[in-house]
Scaffold this motif. Structure first.
Motif, mmCIF file in Angstrom:
data_model
loop_
_atom_site.group_PDB
_atom_site.id
_atom_site.type_symbol
_atom_site.label_atom_id
_atom_site.label_comp_id
_atom_site.label_asym_id
_atom_site.label_seq_id
_atom_site.Cartn_x
_atom_site.Cartn_y
_atom_site.Cartn_z
ATOM 1 N N PHE A 22 0.829 -1.207 0.000
ATOM 2 C CA PHE A 22 0.000 0.000 0.000
ATOM 3 C C PHE A 22 0.861 1.253 0.000
ATOM 4 O O PHE A 22 0.550 2.235 -0.680
ATOM 5 N N TRP A 23 1.954 1.235 0.759
ATOM 6 C CA TRP A 23 2.779 2.444 0.911
ATOM 7 C C TRP A 23 3.741 2.650 -0.245
ATOM 8 O O TRP A 23 4.382 3.700 -0.335
ATOM 9 N N THR A 24 3.880 1.666 -1.125
ATOM 10 C CA THR A 24 4.792 1.844 -2.263
ATOM 11 C C THR A 24 4.141 2.613 -3.406
ATOM 12 O O THR A 24 4.826 3.061 -4.326
ATOM 13 N N VAL A 25 2.827 2.746 -3.367
ATOM 14 C CA VAL A 25 2.117 3.527 -4.387
ATOM 15 C C VAL A 25 2.150 4.999 -3.987
ATOM 16 O O VAL A 25 1.755 5.359 -2.881
ATOM 17 N N LYS A 26 2.620 5.833 -4.892
ATOM 18 C CA LYS A 26 2.733 7.268 -4.630
ATOM 19 C C LYS A 26 1.502 7.972 -5.182
ATOM 20 O O LYS A 26 1.356 8.079 -6.413
ATOM 21 N N PRO A 40 4.940 7.025 6.058
ATOM 22 C CA PRO A 40 5.459 8.134 6.863
ATOM 23 C C PRO A 40 5.724 7.692 8.293
ATOM 24 O O PRO A 40 5.123 6.733 8.790
ATOM 25 N N ALA A 41 6.616 8.388 8.962
ATOM 26 C CA ALA A 41 7.058 7.985 10.302
ATOM 27 C C ALA A 41 5.903 7.850 11.267
ATOM 28 O O ALA A 41 5.901 6.987 12.140
ATOM 29 N N ASP A 81 5.683 16.099 -0.171
ATOM 30 C CA ASP A 81 6.645 15.072 -0.550
ATOM 31 C C ASP A 81 6.443 13.807 0.280
ATOM 32 O O ASP A 81 6.436 12.686 -0.245
ATOM 33 N N THR A 82 6.237 13.971 1.581
ATOM 34 C CA THR A 82 6.082 12.820 2.476
ATOM 35 C C THR A 82 4.838 12.009 2.164
ATOM 36 O O THR A 82 4.887 10.778 2.087
#
Length: 490
Positions: free
Chosen positions: A377-381, A462-463, A453-454
């Protein structure tokens, strides 16, 4: 007296030079694509369309469509030839009243060569006569013309125009529309905008629709079949036209219970996004086997499957939010899809809050916690997902997370000012994510490059979310929201 003598050949050459405007002498073909990196062959170069006039005749029994399209445009370069995106069989093309030559090219291109070159910056009228059976045509291995038991539907993204009218098929070139369709009595023809008139003669009825605000080609729709039509006016004064196939079966009640709330939802969304940008609203539910919905301008397309498990106003909120975010303000390129889907999904979160089924922050916390750091899921921008992931769930859910992160960063006052001011500032035009960031920075007075950007451009989690919640409870609205994850997947 000095007399200049010209031989006959020189006289002929001189007359030819005089006949060709100097500015057109170096004319060249328009590009076969508008320049979108996701879809290089979509749209065309060399001209800008201002209006489409489509006069059509459709026979449901055979799926035969006949038409004359008149395209009003202005050249943006000296043109020796230009392309239109189109698939049906063409019998004649005229440019400024003069017969032009034409030929099919590639998967979906119609190359038109005028008798004389066209000068940059001048108006041009292109008339295309055509006919065919759209359901027999395909490009790149697919079709966006959906045959139904009683007719057909044209509705898809990022393309659907090729199957029913020649166009410059890209959101960067928006235009107004007149769509006039003759169908056998008993069949209805539904399109965008307002129904200006109907006429009946010798067993045929002609429906004349007008869209008087600029509209992207993929947002133009055509529905042909046996429909029940309802009309009303919202409390805020917006005319509403909805249509339902007469053979929806068990889905009929849930579809009507959802779509008939269009006027109420338009008025509610106006409180967040500003005045409704068009002269009418509504939706239609044909008897199709598709599973998605689409924000076709002023007349939303809903698949019956959206209501297979009961009413779902969340999907109606999603598609109506697009009337501001995606339709009135369209994307410059398909990489900017977050401007459409992130905000339409966030509108569902606001509706959840309105209905008392979970706040936007609670939904953000739940989505964030539901995807561990190693989840694809997080690899899609969302800010540049690539054509293959354009309608990935992450574009919707991570896209909405980015909207919530913006809200938390700039505060509610500035956030809701941005939410309402953006559709007003870019009304009826096109914009990209850089434009939105600049606008949000202007309104809020805060630098936002790092935040964008984040949340939009880094292929990693994100953190932290806007706040840390170890095990957030699933909001009550989540099931209905998740049911719309396939809203644009076909």
């Amino acid at each position: 007296m000095h007399r200049r003598i010209l031989v006959p050949g020189a006289l002929a050459a001189a007359s030819v030079l005089l006949a060709i405007p100097a500015s057109a002498a170096g004319a060249s073909p328009g590009a076969p694509g508008i320049g979108d990196p996701y879809y290089p062959a979509y749209g065309n170069g060399g001209y800008d369309v201002s209006h489409y006039d489509l006069r059509l005749t459709y026979q449901p029994a055979t799926d035969r469509l006949e038409g004359t399209a008149t395209v009003l445009a202005r050249t943006t370069q000296d043109l020796s030839s230009f392309d239109l995106d189109f698939l049906l069989d063409v019998s004649e093309v005229r440019v400024n009243g003069v017969t032009a030559s034409f030929a099919a090219s590639g998967e979906h291109e119609l190359v038109v060569t005028p008798k004389s070159p066209l000068v940059k910056g001048t108006p041009v009228t292109v008339v295309v006569r055509y006919a065919g059976v759209p359901s027999t045509k395909s490009a790149y291995g697919f079709s966006t013309w959906h045959r139904t038991p009683d007719g057909a539907v044209a509705a898809d993204e990022p393309e659907s125009a090729w199957w029913w009218f020649p166009s410059n098929d890209h959101p960067l070139d928006k235009a107004t529309y007149d769509v006039s369709v003759a169908v056998p009595d008993g069949t209805r023809a539904i399109s965008n905008g307002t129904l200006r008139s109907t006429t009946s003669r010798l067993g045929w009825t002609r429906y004349n629709w007008r869209q008087d605000k600029p509209q992207a080609t993929y947002l133009a729709t055509l529905a042909l079949g046996r429909f029940d039509i309802t009309t009303s006016t919202s409390e805020g004064g917006v005319p509403v036209v909805n249509a339902y196939s007469r053979d929806l079966g068990d889905d009929d009640g849930a579809a009507r219970a959802s779509v008939e709330r269009t006027g109420e939802i338009v008025d509610w969304l106006s409180g967040y996004f500003g005045p409704y940008p068009f002269g009418s609203a509504g939706g239609y539910v044909p008897n199709t086997t598709t599973s998605y919905a689409l924000e076709t301008q002023t007349r939303v397309f809903y698949s019956p499957r959206q209501f297979a498990n009961g009413s779902n106003t969340s999907v109606v909120v999603h598609e109506l939010a697009h009337q501001w975010y995606g339709d009135s303000v369209s994307l410059k390129g398909w990489r900017d899809i977050w401007l459409n889907e992130g905000f339409a999904r966030y509108a569902q979160w606001l509706w959840s809050e309105h209905e008392g089924e979970g706040t936007a922050q609670e939904l953000a916390d739940y989505v964030y916690a539901s995807h561990p750091a190693d989840d694809p899921f997080w690899t899609v921008k969302p800010g540049d997902p690539g054509a293959e992931n354009q309608f990935d769930t992450a574009v919707y859910d991570r896209g909405a997370l980015a909207v919530q992160a913006l809200r938390n960063e700039i505060g509610d006052d500035a956030f809701f000012a941005v939410l309402k001011g953006w559709p007003r500032t870019y009304a009826y035009g096109s914009a990209d994510i850089a434009d939105f960031r600049a606008y949000a920075e202007q309104v809020s007075g805060k630098p936002l490059e790092a935040l964008f950007d984040t949340w939009l451009f880094r292929p990693s989690k994100p953190a932290s979310g806007a706040r840390t919640v170890a095990a957030p409870v699933r909001p009550k609205s989540w099931q209905k929201i998740a049911a719309t994850n396939s809203v644009h997947q076909n």
